[in-house]
Each structure stands twice: as C-alpha cells, then as structure tokens.
Design a protein around this motif. Structure first.
Motif, PDB file in Angstrom:
ATOM      1  N   LYS A  43       0.678  -1.142   0.108  1.00 52.70           N
ATOM      2  CA  LYS A  43       0.117  -0.028  -0.070  1.00 52.70           C
ATOM      3  C   LYS A  43       0.762   1.202  -0.089  1.00 52.70           C
ATOM      4  O   LYS A  43       2.060   1.392   0.354  1.00 52.70           O
ATOM      5  CB  LYS A  43      -0.747  -0.155   1.130  1.00 52.70           C
ATOM      6  CG  LYS A  43      -1.858  -1.144   1.344  1.00 52.70           C
ATOM      7  CD  LYS A  43      -2.777  -1.275   0.360  1.00 52.70           C
ATOM      8  CE  LYS A  43      -3.848  -2.328   0.466  1.00 52.70           C
ATOM      9  NZ  LYS A  43      -4.627  -2.332  -0.570  1.00 52.70           N
ATOM     10  N   ASN A  44       0.121   2.258  -0.599  1.00 54.47           N
ATOM     11  CA  ASN A  44       1.048   3.645  -0.319  1.00 54.47           C
ATOM     12  C   ASN A  44       0.066   4.520   0.574  1.00 54.47           C
ATOM     13  O   ASN A  44      -0.627   4.118   1.235  1.00 54.47           O
ATOM     14  CB  ASN A  44       1.204   4.317  -1.735  1.00 54.47           C
ATOM     15  CG  ASN A  44      -0.252   4.687  -2.292  1.00 54.47           C
ATOM     16  OD1 ASN A  44      -1.177   5.003  -1.563  1.00 54.47           O
ATOM     17  ND2 ASN A  44      -0.362   4.310  -3.597  1.00 54.47           N
ATOM     18  N   LYS A  45       0.816   5.625   0.830  1.00 52.32           N
ATOM     19  CA  LYS A  45       0.638   6.647   2.164  1.00 52.32           C
ATOM     20  C   LYS A  45      -1.185   6.863   1.699  1.00 52.32           C
ATOM     21  O   LYS A  45      -1.822   6.833   2.808  1.00 52.32           O
ATOM     22  CB  LYS A  45       1.186   7.666   2.141  1.00 52.32           C
ATOM     23  CG  LYS A  45       1.068   8.512   3.507  1.00 52.32           C
ATOM     24  CD  LYS A  45       2.081   9.947   3.275  1.00 52.32           C
ATOM     25  CE  LYS A  45       1.912  10.450   4.602  1.00 52.32           C
ATOM     26  NZ  LYS A  45       2.978  11.622   4.786  1.00 52.32           N
ATOM     27  N   PHE A  51      -7.468   1.410   4.015  1.00 54.06           N
ATOM     28  CA  PHE A  51      -6.894  -0.088   4.493  1.00 54.06           C
ATOM     29  C   PHE A  51      -7.394  -0.234   5.814  1.00 54.06           C
ATOM     30  O   PHE A  51      -8.146  -1.241   6.320  1.00 54.06           O
ATOM     31  CB  PHE A  51      -5.528  -0.287   4.274  1.00 54.06           C
ATOM     32  CG  PHE A  51      -5.015  -1.605   4.526  1.00 54.06           C
ATOM     33  CD1 PHE A  51      -5.727  -2.687   4.445  1.00 54.06           C
ATOM     34  CD2 PHE A  51      -3.682  -1.731   5.253  1.00 54.06           C
ATOM     35  CE1 PHE A  51      -5.273  -4.154   4.400  1.00 54.06           C
ATOM     36  CE2 PHE A  51      -3.317  -2.885   5.384  1.00 54.06           C
ATOM     37  CZ  PHE A  51      -3.821  -3.827   5.108  1.00 54.06           C
ATOM     38  N   TYR A  52      -7.112   0.747   6.844  1.00 49.60           N
ATOM     39  CA  TYR A  52      -7.474   0.725   8.329  1.00 49.60           C
ATOM     40  C   TYR A  52      -8.911   0.612   8.207  1.00 49.60           C
ATOM     41  O   TYR A  52      -9.441  -0.216   9.130  1.00 49.60           O
ATOM     42  CB  TYR A  52      -6.855   2.024   8.569  1.00 49.60           C
ATOM     43  CG  TYR A  52      -7.114   2.111  10.262  1.00 49.60           C
ATOM     44  CD1 TYR A  52      -6.548   1.582  10.999  1.00 49.60           C
ATOM     45  CD2 TYR A  52      -8.629   2.756  10.644  1.00 49.60           C
ATOM     46  CE1 TYR A  52      -6.919   1.549  12.525  1.00 49.60           C
ATOM     47  CE2 TYR A  52      -8.931   3.076  11.937  1.00 49.60           C
ATOM     48  CZ  TYR A  52      -8.068   2.288  12.825  1.00 49.60           C
ATOM     49  OH  TYR A  52      -8.348   2.682  14.258  1.00 49.60           O
ATOM     50  N   GLN A 105       8.347   2.304   5.888  1.00 46.48           N
ATOM     51  CA  GLN A 105       6.871   2.192   5.790  1.00 46.48           C
ATOM     52  C   GLN A 105       6.449   1.908   6.917  1.00 46.48           C
ATOM     53  O   GLN A 105       5.227   2.549   7.070  1.00 46.48           O
ATOM     54  CB  GLN A 105       6.597   1.203   4.485  1.00 46.48           C
ATOM     55  CG  GLN A 105       5.205   1.356   4.204  1.00 46.48           C
ATOM     56  CD  GLN A 105       4.894   0.403   3.016  1.00 46.48           C
ATOM     57  OE1 GLN A 105       5.619  -0.219   2.465  1.00 46.48           O
ATOM     58  NE2 GLN A 105       3.426   0.473   2.503  1.00 46.48           N
ATOM     59  N   LEU A 106       6.705   0.961   7.741  1.00 49.70           N
ATOM     60  CA  LEU A 106       5.913   0.917   8.941  1.00 49.70           C
ATOM     61  C   LEU A 106       5.938   2.179  10.063  1.00 49.70           C
ATOM     62  O   LEU A 106       5.116   2.447  10.649  1.00 49.70           O
ATOM     63  CB  LEU A 106       6.714  -0.314   9.709  1.00 49.70           C
ATOM     64  CG  LEU A 106       6.524  -1.723   9.187  1.00 49.70           C
ATOM     65  CD1 LEU A 106       7.339  -2.592  10.014  1.00 49.70           C
ATOM     66  CD2 LEU A 106       5.172  -2.097   9.363  1.00 49.70           C
ATOM     67  N   LEU A 113      -1.180   6.136  12.178  1.00 48.83           N
ATOM     68  CA  LEU A 113      -2.128   5.738  13.519  1.00 48.83           C
ATOM     69  C   LEU A 113      -1.931   6.593  14.511  1.00 48.83           C
ATOM     70  O   LEU A 113      -2.928   6.994  15.424  1.00 48.83           O
ATOM     71  CB  LEU A 113      -1.634   4.173  13.799  1.00 48.83           C
ATOM     72  CG  LEU A 113      -1.623   3.192  13.350  1.00 48.83           C
ATOM     73  CD1 LEU A 113      -0.897   1.728  13.895  1.00 48.83           C
ATOM     74  CD2 LEU A 113      -3.310   2.903  12.631  1.00 48.83           C
ATOM     75  N   ASN A 114      -0.967   7.319  14.460  1.00 45.16           N
ATOM     76  CA  ASN A 114      -0.709   8.367  15.592  1.00 45.16           C
ATOM     77  C   ASN A 114      -1.676   9.532  15.386  1.00 45.16           C
ATOM     78  O   ASN A 114      -2.235  10.113  16.188  1.00 45.16           O
ATOM     79  CB  ASN A 114       0.622   8.952  15.874  1.00 45.16           C
ATOM     80  CG  ASN A 114       1.474   7.561  16.665  1.00 45.16           C
ATOM     81  OD1 ASN A 114       1.069   7.104  17.516  1.00 45.16           O
ATOM     82  ND2 ASN A 114       2.998   7.591  16.513  1.00 45.16           N
TER      83      ASN A 114
END
Length: 254
Positions: A43-45, A51-52, A105-106, A113-114
């Motif tokens: 996936k990209n940004k 996705f989430y 990427q992680l 997420l933050n």
C-alpha cells in the motif's frame, strides 16, 4: 485475545488491490499479523486510511463487544513490535535494503495511526519525543500568530478619548442616530454597521462626559436595533438636545 482481527481473503480472489489479507489459495490462519504486514507493504500512504477502515469495519462486525480502541491497540502493537524487530536485525545481510524499506514504511503507517489516536495509547520514547516536538512547533506557530494579531490591535488602541460637554451626550447620540440613517443617491446606507450595537460600544469606548466614562448600557437605551424592536424599552432623544440636523448638501453642477 480474539481469534480473528482482520478480514481474510476469499479463496480464488486474485485481486491485487484487495484490502483483505492472506492468499487466494488455502493458507495457515495462525499468522494473521504477517499477512497484514504483507498487504500493508503493498500500500502507499494515500491508501492507509481506506485499508485501516476496511479492516476496522470487519472487526467491529465480528464481535458484539468489539471497539475501535481494542482494534487500534492490537494493530499498533503489531507495527511497533515489527519496527523494533527490524531495528535489531543484522544490518550486514542481503535482506538489509528491503528490511530498511519495510521499516520506513512501518514508521510511516505508525505516523498515520498516531494521527488518529484519540485514546493516547502509550507510545515509545521516540514517538513521545516526536509528538512533543510537533506539539511545541504547533504552539510556537500559534503563539507567533497571536503576537502578530496582538501587535496590530495595540497599534489601534489608545488611552485618549473625546470629551463631550457635560449634559450634552444626548446631542452626540442624536448626531450618531442621524448618521446611522443617512443614505446615498443609490439608496444605500452611508455607514452600514455589521451590528447596530457597535454604535453604542463605539461611544462608550471613545467618548467621555466631563472626563467620566459612559456606560454602554446607558447609551444602548437610545439606539434601538431595528424598526421592529420593542420601542418601549428605548428612549427618544429629548427635543432640547436635538441641536443639530444633518441635511444633504445641494448638488453642484460640474
């Protein structure tokens, strides 16, 4: 610990852009986290949010007592654990370049997420420092903006005032009321106030009577807000105080 957090890919689903995890052929279901990471790396940004949300919707639909906070904590733990594992890997291997790319990427996904963390889930020291620095930068920017606005306000502020002869404040009110009603040739107001209360506030702020402040409430009694107002609450200017009348000037020929 739930038996399943992520939506599994259907058998023979070969869609390369799927947001489901797993393989299109039968696969071992005990390593969901690895399959989630496998899909994330593709996936990209711009695709992180979709996705989430896709996986979150599945999780919430699976369990009556499921919450987004539980899903969020589980997912963030997977990401932080994997970053920590990659950081501690041997750098001098043929896999280092790919592992470094995965780690970056992680970290990017962790930043996402933050950004949606509404529960202030405990962060690592590095994350905490980063978030604090970002907050400091934001506060500094807001402080700079407030200082600039305050500077502009101070330029307009004054301790000076216009003193009216004692007992003649209603004469000033009468003039202001006339200015308020003046219209130009196109029938538009000469002075169109955004709120009619501004006339009362302006007089109370910039005028004095015999050196004494004027109460804004005492001024408002002579300035009804509109023609539909309950005029019983307002006072007319006494005839003895109507000393001046503003009349249009005669038009001069060019």
């Amino acid at each position: 610990m739930r038996p399943q957090y992520f939506k599994h890919r259907a058998v023979f689903d070969f869609n390369r852009d799927t947001n489901d995890i797993g393989f299109p052929l039968p696969w071992k279901k005990g390593n969901e986290d690895n399959h989630f990471l496998f899909r994330l790396y593709r996936k990209n940004k711009e695709q992180y949010e979709l996705f989430y949300q896709h996986q979150l919707s599945f999780f919430l639909s699976c369990y009556n007592d499921a919450t987004e906070q539980e899903f969020f904590i589980h997912l963030k733990q997977i990401i932080t654990d994997t970053i920590s594992e990659l950081v501690n890997r041997n750098r001098y291997t043929s896999k280092h370049a790919q592992e470094r790319k995965n780690r970056m990427q992680l970290q990017e996904f962790l930043d996402y997420l933050n950004s949606i963390d509404q529960w202030f889930i405990q962060s690592t020291d590095q994350e905490t420092i980063k978030r604090q620095l970002e907050e400091i930068a934001k506060l500094n920017s807001e402080n700079k903006k407030l200082k600039e606005e305050n500077k502009k306000l101070r330029e307009l502020e004054t301790k000076d005032y216009i003193d009216i002869r004692e007992g003649k404040q209603r004469t000033l009110y009468h003039l202001m009321l006339q200015i308020r009603e003046l219209k130009l040739d196109d029938s538009k107001e000469l002075a169109n106030a955004t709120t009619l209360n501004i006339w009362s506030k302006m007089i109370a702020k910039y005028f004095r009577v015999g050196g004494k402040e004027i109460s804004v409430e005492s001024v408002k009694r002579y300035f009804p807000p509109d023609n539909d107002a309950d005029l019983a609450k307002y006072k007319d200017i006494p005839q003895k105080d109507k000393l001046f009348t503003i009349i249009p000037a005669k038009k001069r020929s060019l």
